[in-house]
Design an enzyme around this catalytic site. Structure first.
Site, PDB file in Angstrom:
ATOM      1  N   GLY A  71       0.679  -1.095  -0.025  1.00  0.00           N
ATOM      2  CA  GLY A  71       0.085  -0.087  -0.010  1.00  0.00           C
ATOM      3  C   GLY A  71       0.803   1.216  -0.126  1.00  0.00           C
ATOM      4  O   GLY A  71       0.597   2.073  -0.385  1.00  0.00           O
ATOM      5  N   THR A  72       2.062   1.250   0.683  1.00  0.00           N
ATOM      6  CA  THR A  72       2.827   2.308   0.772  1.00  0.00           C
ATOM      7  C   THR A  72       3.391   2.769  -0.674  1.00  0.00           C
ATOM      8  O   THR A  72       3.398   3.908  -1.073  1.00  0.00           O
ATOM      9  CB  THR A  72       4.094   2.011   1.831  1.00  0.00           C
ATOM     10  N   ASN A 151      -7.322   4.328   9.613  1.00  0.00           N
ATOM     11  CA  ASN A 151      -6.663   2.665  10.372  1.00  0.00           C
ATOM     12  C   ASN A 151      -6.805   2.801  11.752  1.00  0.00           C
ATOM     13  O   ASN A 151      -6.824   1.647  12.423  1.00  0.00           O
ATOM     14  CB  ASN A 151      -5.109   2.677   9.961  1.00  0.00           C
ATOM     15  N   GLN A 179      -7.525   0.332   4.317  1.00  0.00           N
ATOM     16  CA  GLN A 179      -8.263  -0.352   5.465  1.00  0.00           C
ATOM     17  C   GLN A 179      -9.643  -0.626   5.038  1.00  0.00           C
ATOM     18  O   GLN A 179     -10.337  -1.533   5.629  1.00  0.00           O
ATOM     19  CB  GLN A 179      -8.126   0.760   6.595  1.00  0.00           C
ATOM     20  N   SER A 199      -3.673  -2.873   0.006  1.00  0.00           N
ATOM     21  CA  SER A 199      -2.772  -3.758   0.498  1.00  0.00           C
ATOM     22  C   SER A 199      -3.078  -5.100   0.728  1.00  0.00           C
ATOM     23  O   SER A 199      -4.059  -5.285   1.540  1.00  0.00           O
ATOM     24  CB  SER A 199      -2.140  -3.073   1.729  1.00  0.00           C
ATOM     25  N   HIS A 201      -1.760  -7.432   2.694  1.00  0.00           N
ATOM     26  CA  HIS A 201      -1.722  -8.074   3.943  1.00  0.00           C
ATOM     27  C   HIS A 201      -2.813  -7.501   5.043  1.00  0.00           C
ATOM     28  O   HIS A 201      -2.934  -8.279   6.147  1.00  0.00           O
ATOM     29  CB  HIS A 201      -0.306  -7.845   4.625  1.00  0.00           C
ATOM     30  N   CYS A 326       2.719   1.208  12.872  1.00  0.00           N
ATOM     31  CA  CYS A 326       3.768   2.143  12.487  1.00  0.00           C
ATOM     32  C   CYS A 326       4.263   3.052  13.647  1.00  0.00           C
ATOM     33  O   CYS A 326       5.386   3.251  13.846  1.00  0.00           O
ATOM     34  CB  CYS A 326       3.537   2.848  11.392  1.00  0.00           C
TER      35      CYS A 326
HETATM   36  N1  PLP Z   1      -2.684   3.111   4.390  1.00  0.00           N
HETATM   37  C1  PLP Z   1      -3.243   2.580   5.357  1.00  0.00           C
HETATM   38  C2  PLP Z   1      -4.558   3.441   5.885  1.00  0.00           C
HETATM   39  C3  PLP Z   1      -2.769   1.808   6.148  1.00  0.00           C
HETATM   40  O1  PLP Z   1      -3.398   1.384   7.334  1.00  0.00           O
HETATM   41  C4  PLP Z   1      -1.480   1.064   5.766  1.00  0.00           C
HETATM   42  C5  PLP Z   1      -0.920  -0.092   6.724  1.00  0.00           C
HETATM   43  O2  PLP Z   1      -1.164  -0.073   7.842  1.00  0.00           O
HETATM   44  C6  PLP Z   1      -0.746   1.385   4.641  1.00  0.00           C
HETATM   45  C7  PLP Z   1      -1.345   2.449   3.824  1.00  0.00           C
HETATM   46  C8  PLP Z   1       0.494   0.907   4.345  1.00  0.00           C
HETATM   47  O3  PLP Z   1       0.351  -0.284   3.671  1.00  0.00           O
HETATM   48  P1  PLP Z   1       1.396  -1.457   3.767  1.00  0.00           P
HETATM   49  O4  PLP Z   1       1.601  -2.077   5.079  1.00  0.00           O
HETATM   50  O5  PLP Z   1       1.001  -2.359   2.563  1.00  0.00           O
HETATM   51  O6  PLP Z   1       2.560  -0.503   2.974  1.00  0.00           O
END
Ligand code: PLP
Length: 386
Positions: A71-72, A151, A179, A199, A201, A326
């Site tokens: 997702g990042t 999140n 999410q 994402s 996972h 995070c």
């Molecule tokens: N965006 C949101 C709202 C998230 O909750 C997260 C992960 O917690 C991410 C982005 C990042 O996703 P990834 O862990 O796949 O990089």
């Protein structure tokens, strides 16, 4: 000791059906999908079938689905590439103060190279002000990036309305749906967003796979250049087993919606909250209870320290968190709760509980009992007993 996992917003276990679908691509079908010989044969087709399942789960076309590593990456890709593509002299992006760091840190980086960013406020319930949003749009605005669901609190934003306003001004709209996917129905034929991030996972696939939805006719630069995979937009040999896994996750998501799984999860979440409110005083829910993901609750327990509560519960096998996974690496308190006007003390007395497909009512209610026990206990040691 029985382990009770109540942190599905941080990550999810790999679904057994996802694992089974992936396994042959680690053992027998390990070829490179770009190879013209037997080892690569049919793998391209298998990838496209996974792409089709994901597109069906989102009600979009499969040529609008692009695989990324997470997702990042999806968030970074769309935000940075819209900046690269724009030939405007002054460039302006609108986002919110409560986005995930994958959006916020990208925007902070872009500020360093002269991009103007508006970070929209939220009120005490975590909601945006639509008027403030529309007023923030100006002639330099090149992108709007607003998450579908938060999140930490689970609060959902009215993306349909926001995307319609953006379309009125002809401004590309991106939503981070990391999410929301799998928890709320996303219908991209009706939701007028241009870009959407997912994402793997968070939806019972492994860590290391993501998606960027790019609506047809949107021009986007690659973030990763190389061999030209994903129609030249995202190079790197495809992560075949994980792509197949995510295709299976999409099938499970569709099955879950058919079986109204999220309604069941919501019922358990609501019973969990009710138990806490019936047995504890001086507690409150962070976030708008009427516009929330069905699986998430973020609760403030006055006069306790979250870190002590999380440790005590963890020793008993119960996993809950203090906001985002995070954030647990950082000293600072939640930027989401801060934006909602919570004090540092309130933020440091709050926990996030997030349920998932394997959450059983009996174990969730047992966790509620243990939380009541520990909150009462910890309050005895608090300087301000309550
Ligand atoms: N965006 C949101 C709202 C998230 O909750 C997260 C992960 O917690 C991410 C982005 C990042 O996703 P990834 O862990 O796949 O990089």
């Amino acid at each position: 000791m029985k382990r009770i996992y109540l942190d599905y917003n941080a990550t999810t276990p790999v679904h057994i059906e996802v694992f089974k679908a992936m396994k042959p691509y680690l053992t027998e079908k390990w070829g490179n999908p770009s190879s013209a010989h037997w080892a690569g044969e049919s793998i391209k087709e298998d990838i496209d079938n996974a792409r089709k399942s994901i597109a069906t789960s989102l009600n979009c076309n499969s040529n609008e689905i692009f695989f990324t590593s997470c997702g990042t990456e999806s968030n970074n890709w769309v935000i940075k590439s819209v900046v690269l593509n724009s030939n405007k002299k002054n460039k302006h992006i609108i986002t919110t103060k409560v986005e995930h760091p994958a959006v916020l840190e990208t925007c902070k980086f872009l500020e360093k190279i002269g991009i103007k960013i508006t970070y929209l406020n939220v009120n005490e319930h975590g909601n945006l002000n639509i008027e403030e949003f529309e007023n923030a749009i100006n002639e330099d605005t090149i992108l709007i990036s607003i998450m579908m669901a938060n999140n930490e609190t689970g609060v959902t934003f009215p993306i349909e309305k926001l995307a319609e306003i953006a379309a009125k001004y002809n401004i590309p709209f991106h939503t981070d749906a990391v999410q929301a996917y799998g928890k709320e129905i996303i219908d991209l034929k009706n939701l007028k967003v241009d870009f959407l991030s997912i994402s793997g996972h968070k939806v019972y696939s492994p860590k290391g796979i993501g998606i960027l939805f790019i609506r047809e006719n949107n021009i986007i630069e690659p973030l990763i250049h190389g061999g030209g995979q994903e129609k030249g937009l995202r190079s790197g040999t495809e992560n075949v087993p994980y792509i197949i896994g995510l295709g299976k996750s999409a099938e499970i998501i569709m099955e879950n919606f058919k079986n109204k799984k999220s309604k069941l999860i919501k019922k358990i979440r609501d019973r969990f909250e009710k138990f806490l409110f019936n047995n504890l005083e001086n507690i409150s829910i962070n976030g708008d209870i009427n516009h929330r993901l069905p699986n998430t609750t973020n609760i403030c327990f006055k006069n306790i320290e979250t870190s002590a509560l999380i440790k005590a519960l963890s020793i008993e096998g119960i996993a809950v968190s203090a906001g985002s996974a995070c954030a647990s690496h950082k000293e600072s308190f939640s930027h989401v709760l801060k934006a909602m006007g919570k004090t540092k003390m309130e933020a440091l007395s709050s926990i996030r509980v997030s349920l998932g497909d394997y959450s059983e009512e009996s174990e969730v209610l047992y966790a509620a009992e243990r939380i009541v026990h520990w909150v009462k206990r910890l309050r005895q040691f608090s300087p301000e007993k309550s």
